[in-house]
Design a protein around this motif. Structure first.
Motif, PDB file in Angstrom:
ATOM      1  N   GLN A 114      44.062  42.842  42.140  1.00  0.00           N
ATOM      2  CA  GLN A 114      45.348  43.186  42.760  1.00  0.00           C
ATOM      3  C   GLN A 114      45.539  42.562  44.138  1.00  0.00           C
ATOM      4  O   GLN A 114      46.605  42.006  44.431  1.00  0.00           O
ATOM      5  CB  GLN A 114      45.500  44.704  42.821  1.00  0.00           C
ATOM      6  CG  GLN A 114      45.657  45.337  41.445  1.00  0.00           C
ATOM      7  CD  GLN A 114      45.837  46.836  41.501  1.00  0.00           C
ATOM      8  OE1 GLN A 114      44.993  47.600  41.053  1.00  0.00           O
ATOM      9  NE2 GLN A 114      46.950  47.273  42.053  1.00  0.00           N
ATOM     10  N   SER A 115      44.519  42.626  44.979  1.00  0.00           N
ATOM     11  CA  SER A 115      44.678  42.044  46.312  1.00  0.00           C
ATOM     12  C   SER A 115      44.774  40.527  46.245  1.00  0.00           C
ATOM     13  O   SER A 115      45.539  39.908  46.993  1.00  0.00           O
ATOM     14  CB  SER A 115      43.514  42.461  47.218  1.00  0.00           C
ATOM     15  OG  SER A 115      43.635  43.833  47.577  1.00  0.00           O
ATOM     16  N   LEU A 116      44.010  39.909  45.347  1.00  0.00           N
ATOM     17  CA  LEU A 116      44.085  38.452  45.176  1.00  0.00           C
ATOM     18  C   LEU A 116      45.499  38.039  44.773  1.00  0.00           C
ATOM     19  O   LEU A 116      46.099  37.130  45.367  1.00  0.00           O
ATOM     20  CB  LEU A 116      43.063  38.007  44.136  1.00  0.00           C
ATOM     21  CG  LEU A 116      43.015  36.512  43.804  1.00  0.00           C
ATOM     22  CD1 LEU A 116      41.570  36.063  43.557  1.00  0.00           C
ATOM     23  CD2 LEU A 116      43.856  36.193  42.561  1.00  0.00           C
ATOM     24  N   SER A 117      46.048  38.717  43.767  1.00  0.00           N
ATOM     25  CA  SER A 117      47.403  38.399  43.316  1.00  0.00           C
ATOM     26  C   SER A 117      48.441  38.736  44.385  1.00  0.00           C
ATOM     27  O   SER A 117      49.403  37.979  44.609  1.00  0.00           O
ATOM     28  CB  SER A 117      47.704  39.172  42.032  1.00  0.00           C
ATOM     29  OG  SER A 117      49.018  38.911  41.579  1.00  0.00           O
ATOM     30  N   HIS A 118      48.228  39.862  45.073  1.00  0.00           N
ATOM     31  CA  HIS A 118      49.155  40.300  46.119  1.00  0.00           C
ATOM     32  C   HIS A 118      49.223  39.269  47.243  1.00  0.00           C
ATOM     33  O   HIS A 118      50.325  38.931  47.727  1.00  0.00           O
ATOM     34  CB  HIS A 118      48.697  41.652  46.661  1.00  0.00           C
ATOM     35  CG  HIS A 118      49.745  42.394  47.410  1.00  0.00           C
ATOM     36  ND1 HIS A 118      49.594  43.702  47.819  1.00  0.00           N
ATOM     37  CD2 HIS A 118      50.985  42.011  47.870  1.00  0.00           C
ATOM     38  CE1 HIS A 118      50.678  44.087  48.460  1.00  0.00           C
ATOM     39  NE2 HIS A 118      51.531  43.089  48.514  1.00  0.00           N
TER      40      HIS A 118
END
Length: 261
Positions: A114-118
């Motif tokens: 999630q943080s990578l995509s965010h």
């Protein structure tokens, strides 16, 4: 020429640290992000002293749902534009899924997925608007096959590769590229933190050097490749699902992980 700026997550050790040193040597302004504040500030000081480059250390926990926004806001507050994003932060886990600590597994998925995509979604609009920018996402050889005993980890890395390939296609003609770096076993703190340091896969004699992985990743990033697998043996591993039944590959993968030193 304007000094370019690179943002590196998970920069305090391992491949992230190797990327930080590589970009500092090239004269980039280096933004270091990690939850290990002490190591981060020490690395920033070393890079500034050794390479005479501007460095900024930003302690942030990307395993928390608000981590990506906090990092982006911190850079916006200082009017810092990112030319290169190295989405390196990530952790692993080892063991049967039903025996894992649920909170730890969810934090891993937050960090790896999630943080990578965010972060991509936060930084890509400005890159596309400027018509230039590069993003490197940290995948793994497990991006290509299922990995029992590291089920959530391997699934998270499959997500990274799929996301990267999809967005790379979307970005064609924009001047912005995205690359997945998919290394095999590497000499970092990964196996210790994932409680895998007693497994044969963590044998130091078989591990690739993080500096070598970073150099291969940098070359692929700058040439606009969609993904790269460092090392011929690692590349062969990623081809296994194309050559053998997936159930067979999954069985072999589990057998490899079960072997102890």
């Amino acid at each position: 020429m304007k000094t370019k700026t690179v943002l590196i997550t998970g920069a305090s050790s391992g491949i992230g640290k190797a990327f930080a040193e590589l970009f500092a040597k090239l004269g980039y302004r280096v933004i270091l992000a990690s939850r290990n504040e002490e190591k981060l500030k020490e690395l920033a000081r070393q890079l500034q002293n050794h390479y005479n480059v501007s460095t900024i250390a930003i302690p942030v926990d990307l395993a928390q749902s608000n981590g990506a926004v906090l990092l982006h806001e911190r850079l916006n507050d200082q009017d810092i534009k990112i030319d290169v994003l190295i989405n390196n932060a990530g952790i692993g886990s080892f063991g049967l899924l039903h025996e894992q600590d649920v909170r730890s597994e969810l934090e891993m998925l937050q960090l790896n997925v999630q943080s990578l995509s965010h972060l991509m979604m936060l930084f890509l609009p400005d890159m596309v608007k400027r018509g230039s920018g590069r993003i490197l996402n940290m995948g793994s050889t497990t991006s290509f096959y299922a990995c029992p005993l590291s089920a959530n980890y391997s699934a998270s890395k499959a997500f990274v590769l799929s996301l990267t390939e999809s967005v790379a296609n979307e970005l064609q003609g924009t001047g912005v590229t995205v690359t997945a770096l998919c290394p095999g076993a590497t000499g970092t703190e990964f196996f210790r933190s994932a409680k895998m340091d007693g497994q044969k896969v963590a044998d130091p004699k078989a591990l690739m050097n993080p500096e070598t992985v970073a150099k291969i990743g940098y070359k692929a990033l700058m040439s606009g490749k969609t993904y790269v697998v460092p090392g011929f043996q690692n590349w062969l591993l990623t081809q296994a699902p194309r050559l053998f039944p997936r159930r067979f590959v999954t069985k072999i993968t589990r057998g490899v992980l079960e072997q102890k030193l």
